[in-house]
Design a protein around this motif. Structure first.
Motif, short mmCIF file in Angstrom:
data_model
loop_
_atom_site.label_atom_id
_atom_site.label_comp_id
_atom_site.label_asym_id
_atom_site.label_seq_id
_atom_site.Cartn_x
_atom_site.Cartn_y
_atom_site.Cartn_z
N MET A 1 -13.16 62.66 75.10
CA MET A 1 -13.74 61.90 76.20
C MET A 1 -13.02 62.27 77.51
O MET A 1 -11.80 62.22 77.57
CB MET A 1 -13.57 60.40 75.93
CG MET A 1 -14.16 59.52 77.01
SD MET A 1 -14.19 57.77 76.54
CE MET A 1 -12.46 57.44 76.24
N PRO A 2 -13.79 62.63 78.54
CA PRO A 2 -13.15 62.97 79.82
C PRO A 2 -12.68 61.72 80.57
O PRO A 2 -13.15 60.62 80.30
CB PRO A 2 -14.25 63.68 80.59
CG PRO A 2 -15.52 63.18 80.00
CD PRO A 2 -15.23 62.82 78.56
N CYS A 3 -11.80 61.92 81.52
CA CYS A 3 -11.26 60.81 82.32
C CYS A 3 -12.37 60.06 83.06
O CYS A 3 -12.28 58.86 83.28
CB CYS A 3 -10.25 61.34 83.34
SG CYS A 3 -8.91 62.25 82.58
N ARG A 4 -13.40 60.78 83.45
CA ARG A 4 -14.54 60.16 84.14
C ARG A 4 -15.10 59.00 83.32
O ARG A 4 -15.39 57.94 83.85
CB ARG A 4 -15.61 61.25 84.35
CG ARG A 4 -16.77 60.84 85.22
CD ARG A 4 -17.72 62.01 85.39
NE ARG A 4 -18.17 62.50 84.10
CZ ARG A 4 -18.42 63.79 83.82
NH1 ARG A 4 -18.27 64.70 84.74
NH2 ARG A 4 -18.81 64.15 82.63
N THR A 7 -12.29 56.06 82.58
CA THR A 7 -12.05 55.09 83.65
C THR A 7 -13.17 54.04 83.69
O THR A 7 -12.92 52.89 84.02
CB THR A 7 -11.93 55.78 85.03
OG1 THR A 7 -13.00 56.71 85.18
CG2 THR A 7 -10.61 56.51 85.14
N LEU A 8 -14.37 54.45 83.33
CA LEU A 8 -15.45 53.45 83.27
C LEU A 8 -15.18 52.43 82.15
O LEU A 8 -15.35 51.23 82.33
CB LEU A 8 -16.80 54.13 83.08
CG LEU A 8 -18.02 53.22 83.28
CD1 LEU A 8 -19.15 53.97 83.97
CD2 LEU A 8 -18.54 52.64 81.97
N ASP A 34 -1.88 60.56 81.17
CA ASP A 34 -1.02 59.88 82.13
C ASP A 34 -1.83 59.31 83.31
O ASP A 34 -1.63 58.17 83.73
CB ASP A 34 0.03 60.87 82.64
CG ASP A 34 0.87 60.27 83.74
OD1 ASP A 34 1.48 59.21 83.48
OD2 ASP A 34 0.90 60.82 84.85
N GLY A 35 -2.76 60.10 83.83
CA GLY A 35 -3.57 59.66 84.98
C GLY A 35 -4.33 58.38 84.68
O GLY A 35 -4.35 57.44 85.48
N TYR A 39 -4.22 54.66 86.20
CA TYR A 39 -5.46 54.05 86.69
C TYR A 39 -5.65 52.65 86.08
O TYR A 39 -5.99 51.70 86.78
CB TYR A 39 -6.67 54.93 86.34
CG TYR A 39 -8.00 54.34 86.78
CD1 TYR A 39 -8.56 54.68 88.00
CD2 TYR A 39 -8.69 53.43 85.97
CE1 TYR A 39 -9.77 54.14 88.42
CE2 TYR A 39 -9.88 52.87 86.38
CZ TYR A 39 -10.42 53.24 87.60
OH TYR A 39 -11.62 52.68 88.01
#
Lengths: 85, 204
Positions: A1-4, A7-8, A34-35, A39
């Motif tokens: 799963m990407p960070c995009r 974050t959702l 980490d990002g 977030y």
């Protein structure tokens, strides 16, 4: 799963609206990203701030004042309505 | 003729409309300004609040303080305003995301092609702790300023959610958006809020 997408899901988690597989996917993602961990932490702060800023009885607006002419006008209109009751 | 007591009866709170403007106008105004970012509009909200309160004076049960009661009327006024505004914007799938294309280009500001954080957007450490920042009035003001900069329909969703402490399912019904669209709005609004704060407050 990407960070995009992660974050959702982090936003959904704040409202307790994740379904089971989303929980698993997010937990896995956060185990190495980490990002998104930053977030998540910061988003929780924003969430708490937004909640706090709309609490009804906020007492400290010392810097903001309603203009005097507006006060006179509003007072007058309150008085007029009071007379009519 | 309605009787307004100026003192408490039976331990209950009483109303004293003659003092309202002097006692509460500044606080109500301050609250309204942070919610609508316009002092003209906030002024109207304050006046409407007092007039509605007078009309509904018999509904005041004395369970809460005069101040709390007036604030709850003000909150309803502001929420009504946003509700009406949201129907004017015709919140639909397209206006939220700008279609699939708008969707991608917005997210491209934050994420690379593979969907991972772009180098410049990747969250950095904030120089604050949660406990401290919650009581920091200047930080609160910076955030309100950033909320005010959000596109109007995102602003509406955020305001309804936090002003009325509504459940996301209720907001979806009210704004007539699907649940997945709602999360798209919240997600973007938060991304923009973060970016705005990092720029104006943290100077990252």
């Amino acid at each position: 799963m990407p960070c995009r997408d992660a974050t959702l899901l982090i936003e959904k988690r704040l409202d307790d609206k994740m379904v089971f597989y989303e929980k698993l996917a997010l937990r896995f993602h956060l185990s190495f990203c980490d990002g998104c961990n930053k977030y998540a932490k910061q988003s929780r702060i924003l969430h708490a701030l937004l909640t706090k800023s709309s609490i009804t009885d906020i007492t400290d607006f010392s810097k903001l004042r309603l203009a005097d002419d507006a006060k006179i006008r509003i007072k007058q209109s309150v008085q007029n309505n009071l007379d009519n009751i | 003729m309605v009787y307004f007591s100026t003192s408490s009866m039976d331990g209950q709170q009483a109303l004293n409309p003659k003092n309202w403007v002097d006692k509460y106008a500044d606080d109500l105004f301050g609250y309204a300004v942070t919610k609508c970012n316009s002092s003209d509009l906030a002024e109207d909200f304050v006046q409407d609040t007092f007039l509605s309160a007078l009309k509904g004076i018999n509904n005041f049960k004395g369970n809460s303080s005069e101040r709390t009661w007036l604030f709850s009327i003000l909150k309803n006024k502001i929420a009504d305003h946003y509700r009406k505004a949201s129907t004017r914007y015709e919140v639909s799938d397209n206006t939220i995301s700008g279609g699939e294309e708008g969707n991608r280009s917005f997210l491209d500001l934050f994420f690379e092609d593979g969907g991972h954080w772009s180098k410049q957007a990747k969250p950095k450490q904030w120089s604050v702790e949660e406990g401290n920042v919650l009581d920091d009035k200047e930080f609160q003001a910076a955030m309100q300023n950033c909320v005010g900069k959000l596109p109007s329909n995102w602003h509406t969703a955020i305001t309804l959610k936090f002003l009325e402490e509504k459940d996301s399912d209720d907001i979806c019904k009210e704004l007539n958006v699907s649940s997945s669209n709602y999360w798209v709005i919240m997600h973007r609004a938060k991304l923009m809020l973060r970016a705005c704060l990092e720029k104006t407050w943290f100077k990252l």
